[in-house]
Motif scaffolding. Structure first.
Motif, PDB file in Angstrom:
ATOM      1  N   ALA A 155      33.174  22.943  30.608  1.00 51.70           N
ATOM      2  CA  ALA A 155      33.083  22.085  29.422  1.00 51.70           C
ATOM      3  C   ALA A 155      32.690  22.943  28.239  1.00 51.70           C
ATOM      4  O   ALA A 155      31.880  23.863  28.370  1.00 51.70           O
ATOM      5  CB  ALA A 155      32.061  20.975  29.638  1.00 51.70           C
TER       6      ALA A 155
ATOM      7  N   VAL B 126      36.879  20.388  29.836  1.00 49.47           N
ATOM      8  CA  VAL B 126      36.424  19.366  28.898  1.00 49.47           C
ATOM      9  C   VAL B 126      36.227  20.023  27.541  1.00 49.47           C
ATOM     10  O   VAL B 126      35.530  21.033  27.442  1.00 49.47           O
ATOM     11  CB  VAL B 126      35.095  18.734  29.364  1.00 49.47           C
TER      12      VAL B 126
ATOM     13  N   ALA C  58      32.842  13.827  37.179  1.00 44.00           N
ATOM     14  CA  ALA C  58      33.194  15.056  37.905  1.00 44.00           C
ATOM     15  C   ALA C  58      32.655  15.012  39.332  1.00 44.00           C
ATOM     16  O   ALA C  58      33.367  15.315  40.295  1.00 44.00           O
ATOM     17  CB  ALA C  58      32.656  16.272  37.160  1.00 44.00           C
TER      18      ALA C  58
ATOM     19  N   SER D 139      34.922   7.722  29.661  1.00 45.40           N
ATOM     20  CA  SER D 139      34.638   9.142  29.874  1.00 45.40           C
ATOM     21  C   SER D 139      34.483   9.408  31.361  1.00 45.40           C
ATOM     22  O   SER D 139      34.948  10.429  31.888  1.00 45.40           O
ATOM     23  CB  SER D 139      33.365   9.557  29.128  1.00 45.40           C
TER      24      SER D 139
ATOM     25  N   THR E  43      37.542  11.273  33.551  1.00 45.17           N
ATOM     26  CA  THR E  43      37.195  12.545  34.194  1.00 45.17           C
ATOM     27  C   THR E  43      37.710  12.550  35.627  1.00 45.17           C
ATOM     28  O   THR E  43      38.282  13.549  36.095  1.00 45.17           O
ATOM     29  CB  THR E  43      35.680  12.787  34.166  1.00 45.17           C
TER      30      THR E  43
ATOM     31  N   ILE F 150      30.720  12.021  31.863  1.00 46.32           N
ATOM     32  CA  ILE F 150      31.707  13.024  32.290  1.00 46.32           C
ATOM     33  C   ILE F 150      31.162  13.776  33.505  1.00 46.32           C
ATOM     34  O   ILE F 150      31.876  14.021  34.485  1.00 46.32           O
ATOM     35  CB  ILE F 150      32.031  13.993  31.130  1.00 46.32           C
TER      36      ILE F 150
ATOM     37  N   LEU G 208      40.293  17.347  29.200  1.00 45.39           N
ATOM     38  CA  LEU G 208      39.688  16.086  28.785  1.00 45.39           C
ATOM     39  C   LEU G 208      39.230  16.294  27.349  1.00 45.39           C
ATOM     40  O   LEU G 208      38.303  17.050  27.072  1.00 45.39           O
ATOM     41  CB  LEU G 208      38.499  15.730  29.686  1.00 45.39           C
TER      42      LEU G 208
ATOM     43  N   VAL H   8      39.803  21.513  35.568  1.00 45.47           N
ATOM     44  CA  VAL H   8      39.579  20.559  34.481  1.00 45.47           C
ATOM     45  C   VAL H   8      38.755  21.236  33.387  1.00 45.47           C
ATOM     46  O   VAL H   8      37.744  21.871  33.658  1.00 45.47           O
ATOM     47  CB  VAL H   8      38.858  19.292  34.994  1.00 45.47           C
TER      48      VAL H   8
ATOM     49  N   MET I 263      35.377  22.713  37.241  1.00 46.20           N
ATOM     50  CA  MET I 263      35.452  22.227  35.864  1.00 46.20           C
ATOM     51  C   MET I 263      34.638  23.124  34.939  1.00 46.20           C
ATOM     52  O   MET I 263      33.677  23.759  35.371  1.00 46.20           O
ATOM     53  CB  MET I 263      34.895  20.798  35.814  1.00 46.20           C
TER      54      MET I 263
END
Ligand SMILES: Cc1ncc(C[n+]2csc(CCOP(=O)(O)OP(=O)(O)O)c2C)c(N)n1
Ligand code: SF4
Ligand SMILES: [Mg+2]
Lengths: 302, 371
Positions: B76, B102, B16, B146, B150, B12, B166, B100, B74
């Motif tokens: 996560a 995750v 990215a 993955s 991404t 991931i 995601l 984004v 992003m």
């Protein structure tokens, strides 16, 4: 300018910028206020928010910044509505989160002047953690907190700066919680410029906001204000001008405060106005980011 | 490049970087932390910035701020952090700021089982923030996917000015598989393009198709962004004749492009009587079960959903028409099964669930196939 005004502000002539004739017409920045459909403001007539907005405009104008290089970020509350009226890059975010959004923006655009406008609830209650950590990082954001000691927008609930004993719609028996000293909190957390004044002392506000924007690091200007509509009414403090007069009466300059005896300092209950803290040692956060990037790209320690 | 043994979370991170992500803000949480660790090492090398924020609320805010500043951004997280992100996630949807998120799902509710996988956040990904809003959620079934998804997440996010989630889990996030990543330069990456001049720029135009272009702050396009309902210039409005066109455009902007957004993998047997609809880690068990079932003479099809939201209605409906039973294995107590039931009818759907942090086993699915 009349001497008595200078005296009231405890200022020297060369310390202030005297407003020009035709100041509105001759001010490019004022001309660039968003006139299209956004005025009058949503604020109650007489609210101190407009005064802070005026100071901010004059500070930006005096710094000679172009509108494009300024970003105004705010949270939710009456104070948070300020950016919409001004012709900058404006981001009206969620309650308490202005500094967290501003952190991302400042990292993306370190060349921009990023200014966060917050209320006392916004900055100290729901956003208190972001406030502490933005100061700790010393990220180049100018924060302006309009402290009216109440949740204005939601109609007068007590905030982290409501004085003990005062009425709020959620403190019908009087507030029992001590208040947060905003400036002291910022200093302890690592802010590199901290100043406080009131919406009565406009010339001071102009000056402090300008210095705060100029400061390359996390800066705070606490603009002590009032909310006559909620807090004022609940506590029978009278009209906006009366509450403004109270700010004059109940505040003292830092210079005058420092001349007081230790005993009288300890017993002081007045708002201390002035530049409370400057630190020129700490490096600004996005500069550190750039250094780190250079180190990583130069094959630095991995 | 070269074959390497890689973890899903790491893939991931590479995805990215390949997509052009230059800002990551996050707060450590198992089982997602490897993504932050990896990007804290790699982002500065490409001129990007990693920042560990004070919490997930701030992380979500910071990526929106960075995206407004012109960077692909992003974050996560996992369950508890995903819950904290919901308010600002809605802000990104409302203000149409690409980003984004995750979510490496772990077993909930609450702190649950931090190291155990789950598919318990499927409905939260759709409806976690308050109010009707568009959202895209996609879910990989392998380490290589993955990486690919991404990149897809960033592309969809930029293309449709929407947050993209995601949705993976501890299993694929922590699993290692040999992968041979493509050269980043060969990949298709969507960039923001603003064609109008600052004077003509209408940041939330309803007249430029479904998705008006987004200009970054500080580039001469001065405008207002707010989480309040706003007119096309971004100014707050209470006018219904301004709110309704916005609602219509924004809530339809994904529906009008389902061909590009909805991704499924079909493994169809023409005369199949039973089909499996699966996603994420459960699709791996399902694939195994399918193989065994077919070797035993069962006629069975399988639909793997890579896009979870918007739900692949057409594909699932079509599949349902051709079989008698549709098996939906999930590591939850039945979430996406509700959508499948909506498309094929309740009586056809056989749910196979567990929500204890362990995988749905191929045997559980085989048992369902055998009825
Ligand atoms: C998450 C969240 N909680 C609560 C609110 C409701 N709310 C709006 S403004 C406000 C308080 C405003 O007080 P302050 O920050 O002091 O600003 P003022 O209105 O006094 O300028 C609250 C609680 C909200 N918008 N969002
Ligand atoms: S409610 Fe209070 S703070 Fe809000 S605009 Fe009115 S006077 Fe100002
Ligand atoms: Mg307030």
């Amino acid at each position: 300018m009349a001497e008595h005004i200078l005296d009231a502000h405890e200022l020297d002539v060369d310390e202030i910028r005297i407003p020009r004739e035709n100041w509105f017409e001759s001010s490019e920045t004022l001309q660039k206020l968003r006139k299209n459909k956004k005025f009058p403001t949503i604020w109650c007539a007489g609210c101190g928010n407009g005064i802070v907005m005026g100071s901010l405009i004059r500070a930006i104008e005096h710094l000679g910044l172009s509108n494009d290089e300024v970003a105004l970020v705010s949270g939710i509350g009456c104070a948070g509505r300020m950016p919409v009226y001004m012709d900058f890059n404006t981001l009206h975010t969620n309650h308490g989160r202005a500094l967290a959004f501003a952190t991302g923006l400042k990292i993306a655009r370190p060349d921009m002047k990023v200014i966060a406008i917050m209320g006392d609830g916004d900055a100290l209650a729901i956003g208190g953690n972001h406030f502490i950590h933005a100061a700790r990082r010393n990220i180049g954001i100018t924060s302006i907190v309009i402290n009216n000691a109440i949740y204005g927008m939601t109609g007068g609930q007590y905030s982290p700066t409501t004085p003990i004993g005062k009425q709020a719609t959620t403190a019908p028996y009087g507030n029992i919680e001590p208040s947060f000293p905003l400036c002291e909190l910022a200093i302890a957390a690592g802010a590199t410029y901290v100043a406080r004044s009131t919406v009565y002392h406009v010339l001071e506000l102009d000056k402090y906001i300008e210095a705060a924007i100029r400061k390359d690091g996390f800066s705070l200007v606490e603009a002590v204000s009032y909310c006559h509509t909620t807090y004022g009414r609940l506590n029978k403090f009278g009209t906006a001008p009366e509450m403004m007069r109270d700010l004059k009466k109940n505040s003292i300059s830092k210079a005058a405060y420092e001349k007081l005896s230790a005993k009288r300092q300890a017993g002081n209950s007045k708002i201390v106005r002035g530049v409370l803290h400057v630190n020129d040692e700490r490096e600004e956060f996005t500069k550190l980011c750039r250094k780190l990037t250079e180190q990583a790209q130069g094959g630095g320690r991995q | 490049m070269a074959v390497s043994l890689m973890q899903g979370n790491e893939a991931i991170g590479w995805g990215a970087l390949a997509a052009g992500c230059r800002f990551f803000a996050g707060y450590p949480i198992t089982p997602s932390t490897e993504i932050a660790e990896m990007l804290s090492r790699e982002l500065p090398k490409v001129g990007g910035t990693f920042i560990q924020m004070e919490d997930e609320i701030a992380s979500m805010a910071a990526i929106i701020g960075a995206s407004v500043g012109g960077l692909k951004a992003m974050t996560a997280t996992s369950g508890p952090g995903f819950s904290l992100m919901q308010e600002n996630l809605g802000y990104a949807a409302m203000t149409e700021v690409p980003c984004v998120i995750v979510n490496v799902q772990r077993l909930g509710p609450s702190t649950g089982r931090a190291t155990a996988g789950s598919q318990g956040d499927v409905m939260q990904a759709r409806w976690g923030t308050h109010g009707d809003h568009p959202i895209i959620a996609i879910s990989p079934t392998s380490v290589r996917q993955s990486f690919d998804l991404t990149i897809k997440a960033f592309n969809l996010s930029e293309q449709y000015r929407t947050p993209v989630i995601l949705l993976t889990e501890a299993i694929i996030g922590h699993m290692r598989e040999p992968v041979d990543l493509p050269e980043f330069e060969t990949l298709e990456v969507v960039e923001r393009v603003v064609t109008s001049s600052p004077d003509e720029y209408v940041p939330f135009s309803n007249e430029m198709g479904d998705v008006p272009p987004l200009a970054g702050f500080g580039q001469g396009y001065r405008y207002h962004i707010t989480g309040l309902f706003h007119d096309q210039m971004g100014f707050p409005t209470q006018r219904l004749d301004e709110i309704n066109p916005w609602l219509e455009r924004v809530n339809n902007k994904l529906n009008n492009h389902l061909d590009e957004i909805v991704m499924v993998e079909e493994d169809i047997q023409e005369d199949a009587t039973v089909a499996i609809v699966a996603y994420g880690a459960s699709a791996r068990s399902a694939r195994h079960a399918l193989k065994v079932a077919r070797s035993q003479g069962h006629r069975a099809s399988m639909l793997t959903l890579l896009t979870i939201w918007p739900f692949p209605e057409v594909q699932v409906e079509k599949l349902g028409e051709r079989v008698e039973r549709v098996i939906v294995p999930e590591m939850n107590l039945g979430q996406l099964a509700l959508e499948v039931e909506r498309m094929v009818g309740r009586r056809k759907v056989v749910r196979v669930n567990r929500a204890d942090g362990e995988m749905v086993t191929p045997q559980m699915i085989l048992d369902a196939i055998e009825g």
